[in-house]
Design a protein around this motif. Structure first.
Motif, PDB file in Angstrom:
ATOM      1  N   ASP A   1      11.531   4.675   4.049  1.00  0.00           N
ATOM      2  CA  ASP A   1      11.426   4.010   5.355  1.00  0.00           C
ATOM      3  C   ASP A   1      12.819   3.094   5.368  1.00  0.00           C
ATOM      4  O   ASP A   1      13.581   3.277   6.305  1.00  0.00           O
ATOM      5  N   LEU A   2      13.300   2.642   4.118  1.00  0.00           N
ATOM      6  CA  LEU A   2      14.686   1.968   4.032  1.00  0.00           C
ATOM      7  C   LEU A   2      15.918   2.673   4.401  1.00  0.00           C
ATOM      8  O   LEU A   2      16.561   2.247   5.448  1.00  0.00           O
ATOM      9  N   LEU A   3      15.959   4.003   4.123  1.00  0.00           N
ATOM     10  CA  LEU A   3      17.085   4.780   4.184  1.00  0.00           C
ATOM     11  C   LEU A   3      16.970   5.263   5.833  1.00  0.00           C
ATOM     12  O   LEU A   3      18.058   5.535   6.362  1.00  0.00           O
TER      13      LEU A   3
ATOM     14  N   GLY B   1       0.840  -1.173   0.084  1.00  0.00           N
ATOM     15  CA  GLY B   1      -0.052   0.079  -0.107  1.00  0.00           C
ATOM     16  C   GLY B   1       0.823   1.364   0.065  1.00  0.00           C
ATOM     17  O   GLY B   1       0.458   2.266  -0.056  1.00  0.00           O
ATOM     18  N   LYS B   2       2.171   1.121   0.279  1.00  0.00           N
ATOM     19  CA  LYS B   2       2.800   2.290   0.281  1.00  0.00           C
ATOM     20  C   LYS B   2       3.680   2.637  -1.195  1.00  0.00           C
ATOM     21  O   LYS B   2       3.555   1.483  -2.086  1.00  0.00           O
ATOM     22  N   THR B   3       3.823   3.856  -1.588  1.00  0.00           N
ATOM     23  CA  THR B   3       4.830   3.805  -2.738  1.00  0.00           C
ATOM     24  C   THR B   3       6.122   3.466  -2.718  1.00  0.00           C
ATOM     25  O   THR B   3       6.739   3.359  -1.595  1.00  0.00           O
ATOM     26  N   SER B   4       6.904   3.288  -3.691  1.00  0.00           N
ATOM     27  CA  SER B   4       8.092   2.933  -3.843  1.00  0.00           C
ATOM     28  C   SER B   4       8.935   4.064  -3.189  1.00  0.00           C
ATOM     29  O   SER B   4       9.992   3.831  -2.537  1.00  0.00           O
ATOM     30  N   GLU B   5       8.659   5.280  -3.435  1.00  0.00           N
ATOM     31  CA  GLU B   5       9.279   6.440  -2.705  1.00  0.00           C
ATOM     32  C   GLU B   5       9.074   6.383  -1.192  1.00  0.00           C
ATOM     33  O   GLU B   5       9.948   6.553  -0.788  1.00  0.00           O
ATOM     34  N   GLU B   6       7.794   6.149  -0.758  1.00  0.00           N
ATOM     35  CA  GLU B   6       7.870   5.901   0.701  1.00  0.00           C
ATOM     36  C   GLU B   6       8.459   4.801   1.265  1.00  0.00           C
ATOM     37  O   GLU B   6       9.079   4.877   2.453  1.00  0.00           O
ATOM     38  N   ILE B   7       8.500   3.731   0.382  1.00  0.00           N
ATOM     39  CA  ILE B   7       9.400   2.557   1.141  1.00  0.00           C
ATOM     40  C   ILE B   7      10.902   2.898   0.936  1.00  0.00           C
ATOM     41  O   ILE B   7      11.395   2.477   2.129  1.00  0.00           O
TER      42      ILE B   7
ATOM     43  N   ALA C   1      21.114   7.061  -0.078  1.00  0.00           N
ATOM     44  CA  ALA C   1      20.597   8.372  -0.743  1.00  0.00           C
ATOM     45  C   ALA C   1      21.439   8.786  -1.920  1.00  0.00           C
ATOM     46  O   ALA C   1      20.830   9.103  -2.958  1.00  0.00           O
ATOM     47  N   ASP C   2      22.840   8.809  -1.822  1.00  0.00           N
ATOM     48  CA  ASP C   2      23.410   9.213  -2.675  1.00  0.00           C
ATOM     49  C   ASP C   2      23.463   8.458  -4.104  1.00  0.00           C
ATOM     50  O   ASP C   2      23.385   8.952  -5.082  1.00  0.00           O
ATOM     51  N   LEU C   3      23.450   6.926  -3.757  1.00  0.00           N
ATOM     52  CA  LEU C   3      23.428   6.059  -4.793  1.00  0.00           C
ATOM     53  C   LEU C   3      21.918   6.307  -5.707  1.00  0.00           C
ATOM     54  O   LEU C   3      21.723   6.134  -6.850  1.00  0.00           O
ATOM     55  N   VAL C   4      20.780   6.509  -4.633  1.00  0.00           N
ATOM     56  CA  VAL C   4      19.403   6.468  -5.392  1.00  0.00           C
ATOM     57  C   VAL C   4      19.451   7.771  -6.181  1.00  0.00           C
ATOM     58  O   VAL C   4      18.756   7.510  -7.144  1.00  0.00           O
ATOM     59  N   ARG C   5      20.117   8.677  -5.906  1.00  0.00           N
ATOM     60  CA  ARG C   5      20.051   9.976  -6.767  1.00  0.00           C
ATOM     61  C   ARG C   5      20.589   9.796  -8.041  1.00  0.00           C
ATOM     62  O   ARG C   5      20.356  10.584  -9.009  1.00  0.00           O
ATOM     63  N   LEU C   6      21.445   8.588  -8.228  1.00  0.00           N
ATOM     64  CA  LEU C   6      21.863   8.400  -9.656  1.00  0.00           C
ATOM     65  C   LEU C   6      21.018   7.518 -10.539  1.00  0.00           C
ATOM     66  O   LEU C   6      21.573   7.277 -11.688  1.00  0.00           O
ATOM     67  N   PHE C   7      20.028   7.067  -9.768  1.00  0.00           N
ATOM     68  CA  PHE C   7      19.111   6.340 -10.744  1.00  0.00           C
ATOM     69  C   PHE C   7      18.543   6.955 -11.871  1.00  0.00           C
ATOM     70  O   PHE C   7      18.105   8.118 -11.693  1.00  0.00           O
TER      71      PHE C   7
ATOM     72  N   ASP D   1      13.538   6.694 -15.354  1.00  0.00           N
ATOM     73  CA  ASP D   1      12.641   5.905 -15.872  1.00  0.00           C
ATOM     74  C   ASP D   1      12.379   4.485 -15.082  1.00  0.00           C
ATOM     75  O   ASP D   1      11.762   3.594 -15.501  1.00  0.00           O
ATOM     76  N   ILE D   2      13.235   4.245 -14.117  1.00  0.00           N
ATOM     77  CA  ILE D   2      13.277   2.801 -13.147  1.00  0.00           C
ATOM     78  C   ILE D   2      12.236   3.223 -11.943  1.00  0.00           C
ATOM     79  O   ILE D   2      12.368   4.332 -11.513  1.00  0.00           O
ATOM     80  N   ASP D   3      11.922   2.165 -11.334  1.00  0.00           N
ATOM     81  CA  ASP D   3      11.180   2.126 -10.121  1.00  0.00           C
ATOM     82  C   ASP D   3      12.172   2.182  -9.135  1.00  0.00           C
ATOM     83  O   ASP D   3      13.271   1.418  -9.197  1.00  0.00           O
ATOM     84  N   ILE D   4      12.145   2.905  -8.340  1.00  0.00           N
ATOM     85  CA  ILE D   4      13.175   3.360  -7.286  1.00  0.00           C
ATOM     86  C   ILE D   4      13.732   2.225  -6.312  1.00  0.00           C
ATOM     87  O   ILE D   4      14.553   2.038  -5.904  1.00  0.00           O
TER      88      ILE D   4
END
Length: 234
Positions: free
Chosen positions: A135-137, A126-132, A164-170, A173-176
């Protein structure tokens, strides 16, 4: 507390979902369950070796139950029924998964387990990928990327900590969270782990898999896959 089995992939979503279950203290997780290829002794989804998954379970402090499938998964129903029967003898009526929002995956799990008297629980649902990801970070769980879909993320992402630094490099067009298979991770510290799981990534190899699409078309996907070796503590 109600007894439950946690279906453990070894990756970030499993670690986050298990941490949530432990914190909420409603279910007693009596076992982790992981499915493996009988030929490779590696997990079905994340291609993690049995010895590393065993080390994860030891660090978490919950025993690991293994299910081995034939290459073509033609014994899937039989093996899962055996697992369900084993745990129902221990008064388990709930199987927990770390899915986020793939409705067809959740529906498939329910179609297989509900008729056997097992309720499917999805603590991250029920959470979005961004919310997950947020939560993970925040959770303190540490994970490394061990597989990427080659046309989505190149080999430079293999072996990197998911932060967080690596996620910013994604790419945009991909699911985070990699919910469409863009990448898979190996969790090794923090969250439900009592001590760090030691392993070594020596190289990244390009592999290919052929999948049958819903319309029957066969399509080949290429992946970068880490060579991961368990380090056994002396």
């Amino acid at each position: 507390m109600k007894k439950a089995v946690f279906n453990w992939s070894g990756g970030k979503d499993s670690a986050l979902a298990l941490q949530k279950i432990i914190q909420e203290n409603e279910y007693e997780v009596i076992s982790l369950l992981t499915t493996f290829s009988k030929e490779t002794l590696k997990s079905s989804m994340h291609n993690i070796s049995l010895d590393i998954l065993t080390k994860q379970a030891e660090s978490i402090g919950i025993p690991l139950y293994t299910v081995f499938f034939a290459k073509e998964l033609n014994n899937y129903d039989e093996k899962m029924r055996e697992a369900v029967d084993h745990f129902k003898q221990q008064n388990v009526a709930h199987f927990i998964f770390g899915d986020i929002h793939l409705f067809d995956v959740k529906t498939y799990r329910e179609s297989k387990l509900n008729p056997l008297g097992i309720e499917v629980l999805e603590p991250l649902w029920g959470k979005t990928s961004e919310e997950i990801m947020e939560d993970l970070l925040r959770s303190g769980i540490k994970t490394k990327i061990i597989i990427t879909q080659a046309d989505k993320l190149d080999s430079s992402f293999i072996g990197k900590d998911l932060d967080a630094d690596l996620v910013r490099l994604f790419p945009s067009d991909i699911d985070i969270c990699g919910e469409e298979g863009e990448y898979h991770t190996l969790a090794y510290e923090g969250g439900p782990f009592k001590k760090k799981v030691e392993f070594l990534i020596s190289e990244a190899n390009k592999i290919s898999h052929e999948f049958k699409l819903d319309d029957g078309e066969l399509k080949t996907f290429e992946y970068w896959q880490a060579e991961v070796t368990c380090i056994h503590n002396l």
